[in-house]
Write a protein that holds these residues in place. Structure first.
Motif, PDB file in Angstrom:
ATOM      1  N   ARG A  19       0.814  -1.207   0.000  1.00  0.00           N
ATOM      2  CA  ARG A  19       0.000   0.000   0.000  1.00  0.00           C
ATOM      3  C   ARG A  19       0.852   1.264   0.000  1.00  0.00           C
ATOM      4  O   ARG A  19       0.375   2.341  -0.307  1.00  0.00           O
ATOM      5  N   LYS A  20       2.104   1.110   0.373  1.00  0.00           N
ATOM      6  CA  LYS A  20       2.969   2.299   0.456  1.00  0.00           C
ATOM      7  C   LYS A  20       3.198   2.879  -0.933  1.00  0.00           C
ATOM      8  O   LYS A  20       3.616   2.181  -1.847  1.00  0.00           O
ATOM      9  N   SER A  21       2.962   4.147  -1.075  1.00  0.00           N
ATOM     10  CA  SER A  21       3.170   4.759  -2.382  1.00  0.00           C
ATOM     11  C   SER A  21       4.644   5.095  -2.546  1.00  0.00           C
ATOM     12  O   SER A  21       5.343   5.359  -1.570  1.00  0.00           O
ATOM     13  N   GLY A  22       5.107   5.048  -3.792  1.00  0.00           N
ATOM     14  CA  GLY A  22       6.475   5.467  -4.057  1.00  0.00           C
ATOM     15  C   GLY A  22       7.506   4.374  -3.932  1.00  0.00           C
ATOM     16  O   GLY A  22       8.644   4.550  -4.332  1.00  0.00           O
ATOM     17  N   ALA A  23       7.126   3.195  -3.368  1.00  0.00           N
ATOM     18  CA  ALA A  23       8.079   2.101  -3.263  1.00  0.00           C
ATOM     19  C   ALA A  23       8.115   1.349  -4.581  1.00  0.00           C
ATOM     20  O   ALA A  23       7.106   0.838  -5.033  1.00  0.00           O
ATOM     21  N   SER A  24       9.265   1.316  -5.221  1.00  0.00           N
ATOM     22  CA  SER A  24       9.370   0.649  -6.521  1.00  0.00           C
ATOM     23  C   SER A  24       9.270  -0.859  -6.342  1.00  0.00           C
ATOM     24  O   SER A  24       9.509  -1.370  -5.246  1.00  0.00           O
ATOM     25  N   PRO A  25       8.872  -1.585  -7.402  1.00  0.00           N
ATOM     26  CA  PRO A  25       8.728  -3.048  -7.296  1.00  0.00           C
ATOM     27  C   PRO A  25      10.019  -3.718  -6.836  1.00  0.00           C
ATOM     28  O   PRO A  25       9.984  -4.703  -6.100  1.00  0.00           O
ATOM     29  N   GLY A  26      11.150  -3.163  -7.239  1.00  0.00           N
ATOM     30  CA  GLY A  26      12.439  -3.739  -6.832  1.00  0.00           C
ATOM     31  C   GLY A  26      12.613  -3.676  -5.331  1.00  0.00           C
ATOM     32  O   GLY A  26      13.025  -4.646  -4.699  1.00  0.00           O
ATOM     33  N   VAL A  27      12.268  -2.520  -4.755  1.00  0.00           N
ATOM     34  CA  VAL A  27      12.398  -2.345  -3.301  1.00  0.00           C
ATOM     35  C   VAL A  27      11.479  -3.317  -2.575  1.00  0.00           C
ATOM     36  O   VAL A  27      11.855  -3.947  -1.592  1.00  0.00           O
ATOM     37  N   VAL A  28      10.251  -3.438  -3.123  1.00  0.00           N
ATOM     38  CA  VAL A  28       9.279  -4.329  -2.497  1.00  0.00           C
ATOM     39  C   VAL A  28       9.803  -5.760  -2.502  1.00  0.00           C
ATOM     40  O   VAL A  28       9.741  -6.465  -1.507  1.00  0.00           O
ATOM     41  N   ARG A  29      10.358  -6.164  -3.664  1.00  0.00           N
ATOM     42  CA  ARG A  29      10.866  -7.528  -3.760  1.00  0.00           C
ATOM     43  C   ARG A  29      12.035  -7.742  -2.785  1.00  0.00           C
ATOM     44  O   ARG A  29      12.092  -8.743  -2.078  1.00  0.00           O
ATOM     45  N   ALA A  30      12.944  -6.757  -2.717  1.00  0.00           N
ATOM     46  CA  ALA A  30      14.091  -6.861  -1.814  1.00  0.00           C
ATOM     47  C   ALA A  30      13.607  -7.008  -0.376  1.00  0.00           C
ATOM     48  O   ALA A  30      14.121  -7.816   0.399  1.00  0.00           O
ATOM     49  N   ARG A  31      12.573  -6.250  -0.069  1.00  0.00           N
ATOM     50  CA  ARG A  31      12.042  -6.300   1.289  1.00  0.00           C
ATOM     51  C   ARG A  31      11.441  -7.680   1.578  1.00  0.00           C
ATOM     52  O   ARG A  31      11.586  -8.219   2.650  1.00  0.00           O
ATOM     53  N   LYS A  32      10.778  -8.235   0.560  1.00  0.00           N
ATOM     54  CA  LYS A  32      10.161  -9.554   0.723  1.00  0.00           C
ATOM     55  C   LYS A  32      11.233 -10.622   0.946  1.00  0.00           C
ATOM     56  O   LYS A  32      11.090 -11.499   1.802  1.00  0.00           O
ATOM     57  N   VAL A  33      12.311 -10.505   0.166  1.00  0.00           N
ATOM     58  CA  VAL A  33      13.407 -11.465   0.311  1.00  0.00           C
ATOM     59  C   VAL A  33      13.996 -11.353   1.709  1.00  0.00           C
ATOM     60  O   VAL A  33      14.261 -12.351   2.389  1.00  0.00           O
ATOM     61  N   TRP A  34      14.160 -10.116   2.145  1.00  0.00           N
ATOM     62  CA  TRP A  34      14.733  -9.880   3.467  1.00  0.00           C
ATOM     63  C   TRP A  34      13.840 -10.502   4.555  1.00  0.00           C
ATOM     64  O   TRP A  34      14.313 -11.163   5.465  1.00  0.00           O
ATOM     65  N   LEU A  35      12.527 -10.290   4.406  1.00  0.00           N
ATOM     66  CA  LEU A  35      11.594 -10.847   5.398  1.00  0.00           C
ATOM     67  C   LEU A  35      11.628 -12.363   5.394  1.00  0.00           C
ATOM     68  O   LEU A  35      11.611 -13.017   6.433  1.00  0.00           O
ATOM     69  N   TRP A  36      11.723 -12.908   4.166  1.00  0.00           N
ATOM     70  CA  TRP A  36      11.782 -14.369   4.047  1.00  0.00           C
ATOM     71  C   TRP A  36      13.040 -14.879   4.744  1.00  0.00           C
ATOM     72  O   TRP A  36      13.013 -15.841   5.501  1.00  0.00           O
ATOM     73  N   LEU A  37      14.137 -14.157   4.526  1.00  0.00           N
ATOM     74  CA  LEU A  37      15.413 -14.560   5.126  1.00  0.00           C
ATOM     75  C   LEU A  37      15.364 -14.503   6.648  1.00  0.00           C
ATOM     76  O   LEU A  37      15.796 -15.430   7.321  1.00  0.00           O
ATOM     77  N   THR A  38      14.820 -13.384   7.169  1.00  0.00           N
ATOM     78  CA  THR A  38      14.859 -13.212   8.621  1.00  0.00           C
ATOM     79  C   THR A  38      14.002 -14.240   9.345  1.00  0.00           C
ATOM     80  O   THR A  38      14.123 -14.420  10.548  1.00  0.00           O
ATOM     81  N   ARG A  39      13.132 -14.924   8.593  1.00  0.00           N
ATOM     82  CA  ARG A  39      12.319 -15.955   9.245  1.00  0.00           C
ATOM     83  C   ARG A  39      13.019 -17.303   9.278  1.00  0.00           C
ATOM     84  O   ARG A  39      12.586 -18.201   9.981  1.00  0.00           O
ATOM     85  N   ARG A  40      14.093 -17.455   8.495  1.00  0.00           N
ATOM     86  CA  ARG A  40      14.842 -18.727   8.515  1.00  0.00           C
ATOM     87  C   ARG A  40      15.721 -18.769   9.768  1.00  0.00           C
ATOM     88  O   ARG A  40      16.456 -17.816  10.031  1.00  0.00           O
ATOM     89  N   ALA A  41      15.666 -19.878  10.477  1.00  0.00           N
ATOM     90  CA  ALA A  41      16.483 -20.019  11.686  1.00  0.00           C
ATOM     91  C   ALA A  41      17.965 -19.966  11.320  1.00  0.00           C
ATOM     92  O   ALA A  41      18.765 -19.325  12.005  1.00  0.00           O
ATOM     93  N   ALA A  42      18.323 -20.605  10.218  1.00  0.00           N
ATOM     94  CA  ALA A  42      19.738 -20.666   9.826  1.00  0.00           C
ATOM     95  C   ALA A  42      20.275 -19.263   9.569  1.00  0.00           C
ATOM     96  O   ALA A  42      21.373 -18.917  10.002  1.00  0.00           O
ATOM     97  N   PHE A  43      19.453 -18.459   8.899  1.00  0.00           N
ATOM     98  CA  PHE A  43      19.897 -17.099   8.598  1.00  0.00           C
ATOM     99  C   PHE A  43      20.040 -16.273   9.876  1.00  0.00           C
ATOM    100  O   PHE A  43      21.016 -15.553  10.068  1.00  0.00           O
ATOM    101  N   ARG A  44      19.055 -16.439  10.767  1.00  0.00           N
ATOM    102  CA  ARG A  44      19.117 -15.620  11.981  1.00  0.00           C
ATOM    103  C   ARG A  44      20.258 -16.045  12.889  1.00  0.00           C
ATOM    104  O   ARG A  44      20.789 -15.248  13.646  1.00  0.00           O
ATOM    105  N   ASN A  45      20.618 -17.332  12.831  1.00  0.00           N
ATOM    106  CA  ASN A  45      21.710 -17.798  13.678  1.00  0.00           C
ATOM    107  C   ASN A  45      23.078 -17.496  13.075  1.00  0.00           C
ATOM    108  O   ASN A  45      24.025 -17.194  13.793  1.00  0.00           O
TER     109      ASN A  45
END
Lengths: 279, 295
Positions: B19-45
């Motif tokens: 819903r955020k205006s002004g966020a380009s699709p690339g930024v959104v995707r990067a953010r999604k990848v980051w969120l996906w990563l931070t949920r992995r136990a291996a990544f967080r450890n």
């Protein structure tokens, strides 16, 4: 018939700093009948919680005697279950584990105690919460669990130490109605300590008003309001206000003498069935 | 699975991003990848170590320090492969871990019961407390000279030092744990019909657990360090000995390797044994606030 009999109770303790002997409870005598709801009220610091702690067996008395179900009290026991202001639930046990604790101590078989535990959770409106842990419940639910835990153990008398004092005002009203409903349904014997006059009048059959330190029984006020009770109608009945005013005057009178309060205690109309306790 | 508590907190911004205006699709995707990563136990450890290793590598590659004093990750990995192949590292690791296991085993077996005895009986406590404080103050390493005289360069000497290191903090944490059990809980149990023995097992033991678990963790950490120190001095084998011996012959990569091995082993022990235990007990019961839920 008499579930709890307190005769000539006196409590002295030695002040840790000054080394002086202080009399906290001067002379307290009253009794609670089986299936009766009795509240103890008094000015702050009058030692009403000390009376409860002595009945519970947590604190030793100096003089007098406390008899529960025909036996003199010495030390805590399952015949006197306590509901604490801080709830005092076991955080490492589930809701069901808390309710059946007393039954487990008695050696009741698992199937039987679980069934009974669930029955009492239903009674306090916590059916379906058995597998949760206490910290997952709201304050009001925690205290209902505290009540269920004691009632499931079927004590001769349930001792309640300002159980709703740490709960917000709206929830408190609700809990008071719940407690009244449970009391009207199962008629446990209740010994209830509070500093809230309306609460005492709403819940009780009789109110023991203590004086300030060294405390004595100032008066025992009978509350003969009809049951079932609920807040909406109680607040509208003149009798409710009358008794509450009467109790308030007894308290103000006492505190006024101590702190010089500017309220005029005069014009007390005697409520029905008041009786001065034998001192 | 390890991120039960953290998930709801972190999901909220994810739901808001589209819903955020002004966020380009690339930024959104990067953010999604980051969120996906931070949920992995291996990544967080393991994730936090990536920049540390990168910095180490960079410093080594830039040649800020002479290679005789500072080696980079490739040299250490190479050395690791070499020592594994020769069977030296597995042998030394087995020696170190055996010593640690003996030390920790005896340390817990002595420290926990003694801690509870001291905590439960006021008279015992009054007598032992000053002694406890005195011996806690004598550093573990300070015992080594006399221990070597008594037991020689042996497993017993190392075990003695580790046990000594573990027992005192453990006892103090048990006493603190028993003290922090709310009085009302003891009273509630008594007025529900629990006798003194039941109160101990049903209330005091679990009630003291947060502090005891902390004590076990600290004790193990101390024991781990004491082990390395003891191996350096008593040493005939082990990771500590390897590091000190390598220094003698000027092989810095083995020293670096030893440090990495110590850190990794401790981290693994913490992540695989201690942290899950605490999650399953004191955090589940709401007795300590979970660190992750706060973040």
């Amino acid at each position: 018939m008499t579930a709890l009999e307190i005769t000539g109770l006196q409590k002295n303790y030695v002040d840790a700093y000054s080394g002086e002997e202080v009399t906290a409870i001067g002379d307290v005598s009253f009794s609670v009948n089986e299936g009766e709801f009795v509240s103890v009220l008094g000015p702050s610091g009058c030692g009403k919680t000390t009376v409860l702690n002595i009945v519970a067996g947590f604190v030793n008395l100096t003089e007098g005697e406390v008899v529960v179900d025909g036996r003199a009290v010495s030390g805590p026991g399952p015949d006197r279950g306590v509901v604490f202001q801080s709830h005092a639930l076991f955080p490492w046990k589930t809701v069901l584990g808390n309710v059946v604790f007393g039954l487990r101590m008695k050696g009741v078989p698992r199937a039987e105690r679980d069934a009974k535990g669930k029955e009492f959770l239903e009674l306090v409106g916590l059916g379906g919460f058995g597998h949760k842990y206490p910290h997952e419940l709201s304050g009001g639910m925690q205290q209902r669990l505290g009540v269920a835990r004691v009632l499931a153990n079927e004590p001769a008398v349930m001792l309640m130490d300002e159980p709703f004092a740490s709960i917000d005002a709206q929830t408190r009203r609700k809990l008071q109605e719940d407690l009244t409903r449970i009391f009207e349904k199962r008629h446990p014997t209740v010994f209830f300590v509070t500093h809230d006059v309306d609460e005492a009048v709403f819940l009780s059959d009789r109110i023991v008003v203590l004086s300030k330190r060294p405390s004595r029984v100032r008066e025992i006020v009978t509350v003969d309001l009809p049951r079932p009770r609920e807040w909406r109608t109680a607040l509208e009945t003149p009798e409710f206000r009358e008794i509450a005013n009467r109790v308030n005057e007894l308290l103000v009178d006492d505190e006024g003498a101590a702190a010089g309060a500017d309220e005029d205690p005069g014009g007390a109309t005697d409520a029905d069935g008041t009786a001065v306790a034998g001192v | 699975m390890a991120s039960d508590t953290a998930e709801p907190v972190r999901r909220t911004p994810a739901g808001r991003t589209p819903r955020k205006s002004g966020a380009s699709p690339g930024v959104v995707r990067a953010r999604k990848v980051w969120l996906w990563l931070t949920r992995r136990a291996a990544f967080r450890n393991l994730g936090p170590f990536v920049p540390v290793i990168a910095l180490w590598w960079l410093v080594a590659e830039m040649g800020v320090f002479d290679e005789a004093f500072f080696v980079g990750p490739p040299r250490v990995v190479e050395e690791f492969g070499d020592l594994m192949e020769k069977g030296i590292l597995p042998g030394y690791l087995t020696d170190s871990l055996t010593r640690l296991a003996y030390g920790v085993g005896f340390g817990l077996a002595i420290g926990l019961p003694m801690g509870f005895v001291v905590a439960m009986f006021a008279k015992v406590r009054r007598f032992f407390w000053p002694i406890l404080l005195f011996f806690q103050a004598v550093a573990d390493i300070a015992w080594l000279p006399i221990v070597i005289v008594w037991f020689g360069f042996s497993l017993t000497a190392v075990t003695f030092v580790i046990v000594y290191t573990i027992v005192f903090p453990l006892m103090l944490s048990v006493v603190a744990g028993v003290e922090q059990v709310p009085r009302e809980l003891l009273r509630a149990a008594r007025s529900l019909g629990a006798g003194r023995t039941r109160v101990f097992f049903e209330v005091i033991l679990p009630g003291a657990l947060p502090s005891v678990a902390g004590g076990v963790r600290t004790g193990l950490g101390y024991g781990w360090r004491a082990l390395v120190a003891a191996e350096i001095i008593v040493g005939t084998s082990g990771v500590g000995f390897m590091m000190f011996d390598a220094r003698r012959v000027g092989d810095i990569s083995q020293v670096f390797l030893g440090m990495a091995v110590l850190g990794i082993l401790w981290y693994a022990l913490d992540a695989m044994v201690l942290a899950p235990f605490e999650r399953a007990t004191v955090e589940r019961w709401g007795m300590v606030r979970s660190l992750e839920a706060d973040g």
